[in-house]
Scaffold this motif. Structure first.
Motif, PDB file in Angstrom:
ATOM      1  N   ALA A   1     -14.998 -34.563 -21.484  1.00 54.77           N
ATOM      2  CA  ALA A   1     -14.594 -33.530 -20.528  1.00 54.77           C
ATOM      3  C   ALA A   1     -13.071 -33.480 -20.398  1.00 54.77           C
ATOM      4  CB  ALA A   1     -15.241 -33.788 -19.170  1.00 54.77           C
ATOM      5  N   LEU A   2     -12.436 -34.644 -20.310  1.00 52.75           N
ATOM      6  CA  LEU A   2     -10.979 -34.671 -20.129  1.00 52.75           C
ATOM      7  C   LEU A   2     -10.231 -34.266 -21.401  1.00 52.75           C
ATOM      8  CD1 LEU A   2     -10.729 -37.955 -18.020  1.00 52.75           C
ATOM      9  CD2 LEU A   2     -10.363 -35.611 -17.214  1.00 52.75           C
ATOM     10  N   THR A   3     -10.817 -34.552 -22.556  1.00 54.33           N
ATOM     11  CA  THR A   3     -10.188 -34.131 -23.805  1.00 54.33           C
ATOM     12  C   THR A   3     -10.258 -32.621 -23.959  1.00 54.33           C
ATOM     13  OG1 THR A   3     -10.746 -36.231 -24.871  1.00 54.33           O
ATOM     14  CG2 THR A   3     -10.214 -34.395 -26.324  1.00 54.33           C
ATOM     15  N   SER A   4     -11.399 -32.041 -23.641  1.00 57.71           N
ATOM     16  CA  SER A   4     -11.514 -30.576 -23.720  1.00 57.71           C
ATOM     17  C   SER A   4     -10.629 -29.914 -22.664  1.00 57.71           C
ATOM     18  CB  SER A   4     -12.975 -30.134 -23.569  1.00 57.71           C
ATOM     19  OG  SER A   4     -13.521 -30.561 -22.338  1.00 57.71           O
ATOM     20  N   ASN A   5     -10.490 -30.546 -21.501  1.00 53.49           N
ATOM     21  CA  ASN A   5      -9.554 -30.037 -20.488  1.00 53.49           C
ATOM     22  C   ASN A   5      -8.137 -29.965 -21.058  1.00 53.49           C
ATOM     23  OD1 ASN A   5     -11.541 -29.852 -18.577  1.00 53.49           O
ATOM     24  ND2 ASN A   5     -10.661 -31.338 -17.159  1.00 53.49           N
ATOM     25  N   TYR A   6      -7.754 -31.026 -21.736  1.00 54.13           N
ATOM     26  CA  TYR A   6      -6.398 -31.115 -22.301  1.00 54.13           C
ATOM     27  C   TYR A   6      -6.157 -29.966 -23.283  1.00 54.13           C
ATOM     28  CZ  TYR A   6      -2.322 -33.161 -24.658  1.00 54.13           C
ATOM     29  OH  TYR A   6      -1.064 -33.389 -25.196  1.00 54.13           O
ATOM     30  N   LEU A   7      -7.124 -29.723 -24.141  1.00 51.22           N
ATOM     31  CA  LEU A   7      -6.982 -28.640 -25.110  1.00 51.22           C
ATOM     32  C   LEU A   7      -6.893 -27.285 -24.414  1.00 51.22           C
ATOM     33  CD1 LEU A   7      -9.478 -29.732 -27.940  1.00 51.22           C
ATOM     34  CD2 LEU A   7      -7.014 -30.155 -27.768  1.00 51.22           C
ATOM     35  N   LYS A   8      -7.711 -27.097 -23.398  1.00 47.71           N
ATOM     36  CA  LYS A   8      -7.691 -25.828 -22.666  1.00 47.71           C
ATOM     37  C   LYS A   8      -6.349 -25.613 -21.974  1.00 47.71           C
ATOM     38  CE  LYS A   8     -12.637 -25.260 -21.733  1.00 47.71           C
ATOM     39  NZ  LYS A   8     -13.667 -25.087 -20.676  1.00 47.71           N
ATOM     40  N   LEU A   9      -5.826 -26.662 -21.358  1.00 52.32           N
ATOM     41  CA  LEU A   9      -4.537 -26.545 -20.670  1.00 52.32           C
ATOM     42  C   LEU A   9      -3.419 -26.224 -21.671  1.00 52.32           C
ATOM     43  CD1 LEU A   9      -4.891 -29.546 -18.185  1.00 52.32           C
ATOM     44  CD2 LEU A   9      -4.883 -27.116 -17.598  1.00 52.32           C
ATOM     45  N   LYS A  10      -3.470 -26.848 -22.832  1.00 52.55           N
ATOM     46  CA  LYS A  10      -2.459 -26.590 -23.855  1.00 52.55           C
ATOM     47  C   LYS A  10      -2.565 -25.170 -24.406  1.00 52.55           C
ATOM     48  CE  LYS A  10      -0.090 -30.442 -24.338  1.00 52.55           C
ATOM     49  NZ  LYS A  10       1.392 -30.492 -24.251  1.00 52.55           N
ATOM     50  N   MET A  11      -3.780 -24.636 -24.379  1.00 50.84           N
ATOM     51  CA  MET A  11      -4.012 -23.307 -24.959  1.00 50.84           C
ATOM     52  C   MET A  11      -4.064 -22.215 -23.894  1.00 50.84           C
ATOM     53  SD  MET A  11      -4.511 -23.961 -28.279  1.00 50.84           S
ATOM     54  CE  MET A  11      -5.577 -22.739 -28.968  1.00 50.84           C
ATOM     55  N   ASN A  12      -3.676 -22.572 -22.636  1.00 47.94           N
ATOM     56  CA  ASN A  12      -3.656 -21.605 -21.530  1.00 47.94           C
ATOM     57  C   ASN A  12      -5.018 -20.967 -21.278  1.00 47.94           C
ATOM     58  OD1 ASN A  12      -0.799 -21.853 -21.027  1.00 47.94           O
ATOM     59  ND2 ASN A  12      -0.452 -20.611 -22.878  1.00 47.94           N
ATOM     60  N   VAL A  13      -6.062 -21.786 -21.348  1.00 47.96           N
ATOM     61  CA  VAL A  13      -7.413 -21.327 -21.039  1.00 47.96           C
ATOM     62  C   VAL A  13      -7.784 -21.871 -19.662  1.00 47.96           C
ATOM     63  CG1 VAL A  13      -9.834 -21.409 -21.717  1.00 47.96           C
ATOM     64  CG2 VAL A  13      -8.057 -21.303 -23.469  1.00 47.96           C
ATOM     65  N   PRO A  14      -8.196 -21.003 -18.724  1.00 48.50           N
ATOM     66  CA  PRO A  14      -8.517 -21.460 -17.361  1.00 48.50           C
ATOM     67  C   PRO A  14      -9.629 -22.505 -17.352  1.00 48.50           C
ATOM     68  CG  PRO A  14      -8.432 -19.053 -17.483  1.00 48.50           C
ATOM     69  CD  PRO A  14      -8.382 -19.548 -18.885  1.00 48.50           C
ATOM     70  N   LEU A  15      -9.521 -23.462 -16.447  1.00 50.63           N
ATOM     71  CA  LEU A  15     -10.554 -24.475 -16.263  1.00 50.63           C
ATOM     72  C   LEU A  15     -11.575 -23.982 -15.255  1.00 50.63           C
ATOM     73  CD1 LEU A  15      -8.446 -27.780 -15.981  1.00 50.63           C
ATOM     74  CD2 LEU A  15      -9.381 -26.711 -18.042  1.00 50.63           C
ATOM     75  N   SER A  16     -12.814 -24.434 -15.415  1.00 55.00           N
ATOM     76  CA  SER A  16     -13.841 -24.136 -14.418  1.00 55.00           C
ATOM     77  C   SER A  16     -13.593 -25.013 -13.199  1.00 55.00           C
ATOM     78  CB  SER A  16     -15.231 -24.422 -14.990  1.00 55.00           C
ATOM     79  OG  SER A  16     -15.400 -25.823 -15.188  1.00 55.00           O
ATOM     80  N   GLN A  17     -14.345 -24.757 -12.129  1.00 55.35           N
ATOM     81  CA  GLN A  17     -14.160 -25.543 -10.911  1.00 55.35           C
ATOM     82  C   GLN A  17     -14.445 -27.022 -11.162  1.00 55.35           C
ATOM     83  OE1 GLN A  17     -16.214 -24.023  -7.465  1.00 55.35           O
ATOM     84  NE2 GLN A  17     -15.944 -25.921  -6.299  1.00 55.35           N
ATOM     85  N   ASP A  18     -15.524 -27.308 -11.880  1.00 53.46           N
ATOM     86  CA  ASP A  18     -15.863 -28.706 -12.182  1.00 53.46           C
ATOM     87  C   ASP A  18     -14.779 -29.351 -13.035  1.00 53.46           C
ATOM     88  OD1 ASP A  18     -18.189 -28.557 -10.755  1.00 53.46           O
ATOM     89  OD2 ASP A  18     -19.479 -28.216 -12.500  1.00 53.46           O
ATOM     90  N   GLU A  19     -14.246 -28.588 -13.986  1.00 57.83           N
ATOM     91  CA  GLU A  19     -13.202 -29.124 -14.854  1.00 57.83           C
ATOM     92  C   GLU A  19     -11.928 -29.397 -14.068  1.00 57.83           C
ATOM     93  OE1 GLU A  19     -14.541 -26.990 -19.073  1.00 57.83           O
ATOM     94  OE2 GLU A  19     -13.202 -25.954 -17.681  1.00 57.83           O
ATOM     95  N   GLU A  20     -11.617 -28.531 -13.124  1.00 58.31           N
ATOM     96  CA  GLU A  20     -10.438 -28.748 -12.276  1.00 58.31           C
ATOM     97  C   GLU A  20     -10.601 -30.009 -11.435  1.00 58.31           C
ATOM     98  OE1 GLU A  20      -9.751 -25.274  -9.971  1.00 58.31           O
ATOM     99  OE2 GLU A  20      -8.823 -24.150 -11.618  1.00 58.31           O
TER     100      GLU A  20
END
Length: 379
Positions: free
Chosen positions: A345-364
């Motif tokens: 979950a945290l690795t996919s979060n990192y990729l999303k943040l780097k790629m400017n993709v919004p996180l879901s509430q659970d991911e936040e």
């Protein structure tokens, strides 16, 4: 258990079961491999041990959650389902083997006979027995088909418990990769095999049997990791894995475009670098990265349906080296790659943040917890 001679069964005024069987010897004891109609399976193995204390049982308590899936397997595949034998012990009852050739008492082919009121305990196969009972409710026509049952003449509770232990001691489930490789019913698995054999990133670089890759292997990813990553990309779940031609096209295109935007992968495809050297130095050479890229892809396609390909150029900005401290606590724990659910979950979060993709509430929420932990470590 009281010893009862085989011929004493003739003197019993009771109904009996009689099954075609083959007689054999194991560890000096006779046993019988019999063909039993499915409709008789629930009746023969009717004793419920669930309320008996564990030390006085010969089996583990049945896991009811497993039954519907096994029953559905039978119901959905009436023409090509397959089950291995059930192993059972007949206790506190006489058992008789009648040779097919009356002039040859040592014949191994004949029939086994025992009273219907005998206690028959399953040593291996209780979930198959319960699933058969459920499947017959919906498909009673299967009742005349047969299942092989290996009957042992029980020598008491201790022997039955030892049989259960011995039968399960060396049982090893096939790896996820080889199950995917051999599964002809799962359409999703079939599509993954096609993808693994057609995309340059995966072709000849996929470990088809194991779920882990040795340090020196020339393979890059396991078939199971490609399966999981593609399921995440397409938003498929265990209960819903129907795949369309559009899904297949999207998956093939996505992984090809991802490979174009990770220079090290291009080197691997051209065989200018080995998979083992990439594994030693980079996070992107491990299953957790592939799975995270699948999660990222699902979000990218949803957020940018018309230009997700262009968005993937942002992968060039990511420092994939294992020496990058950003991976600690995400893809790595104490310098070692980890694929726990939270690490994923945290690795996919990192990729999303780097790629400017919004996180879901659970991911936040996961991200906030992670940042708080890292701040605590820094103090």
């Amino acid at each position: 258990m009281k010893s009862v001679a085989f011929d004493e069964i003739d003197d019993l005024n009771t109904a009996v079961y009689s099954f075609p069987a083959i007689r054999g010897i194991q560890a000096g004891r006779e046993y019988y491999s019999a063909m039993v109609q499915l409709k008789l399976i629930p009746a023969i193995f009717r004793f419920n041990e669930s309320e008996v204390p564990v030390q006085f049982r010969s089996q583990r308590v049945i896991n009811r959650a497993r039954i519907p899936e096994i029953a559905r397997y039978i119901i959905n595949n009436p023409n090509d389902y397959i089950f291995s034998s059930i192993a059972a012990s007949i206790s506190e009852a006489p058992v008789k083997f009648i040779p097919a050739d009356p002039d040859n008492p040592n014949s191994k082919v004949g029939k086994i006979v025992f009273p219907m009121d005998a206690r028959v305990l399953i040593n291996d196969g209780q979930h198959r027995r319960a699933a058969i009972e459920e499947a017959l409710k919906e498909r009673p026509e299967l009742g005349n088909e047969t299942l092989s049952v290996v009957f042992f003449v029980d020598a008491g509770l201790q022997r039955s418990q030892q049989m259960f232990s011995d039968l399960n001691r060396h049982a090893i489930r096939p790896t996820k990769s080889i199950s995917i490789l051999y599964d002809a019913r799962d359409e999703f698995a079939q599509s993954i095999r096609v993808i693994a054999d057609s995309i340059p990133l995966f072709k000849d670089l996929t470990e088809l049997e194991k779920t882990t890759i040795s340090n020196r292997s020339r393979k890059m990813f396991t078939l199971s990791s490609i399966y999981q990553a593609t399921a995440a990309l397409l938003g498929k779940t265990e209960k819903s894995k129907k795949i369309t031609k559009d899904d297949e096209k999207l998956a093939s295109e996505y992984w090809s475009v991802v490979a174009e935007n990770i220079p090290d992968w291009q080197l691997l495809i051209r065989r200018d670098v080995s998979a083992s050297s990439l594994r030693n130095d980079f996070v992107h050479a491990h299953g957790i990265a592939l799975h995270s890229l699948g999660i990222l892809g699902h979000a990218l396609v949803s957020e940018y349906p018309n230009n997700w390909r262009e968005q993937l150029t942002g992968l060039h900005q990511i420092d994939w080296s294992r020496s990058n401290p950003d991976w600690e606590g995400r893809a790595m724990n104490n310098g070692r790659i980890s694929k726990s659910q939270m690490n994923l979950a945290l690795t996919s979060n990192y990729l999303k943040l780097k790629m400017n993709v919004p996180l879901s509430q659970d991911e936040e929420e996961n991200e906030i917890k992670f940042m708080n932990v890292m701040k605590g470590r820094a103090l």
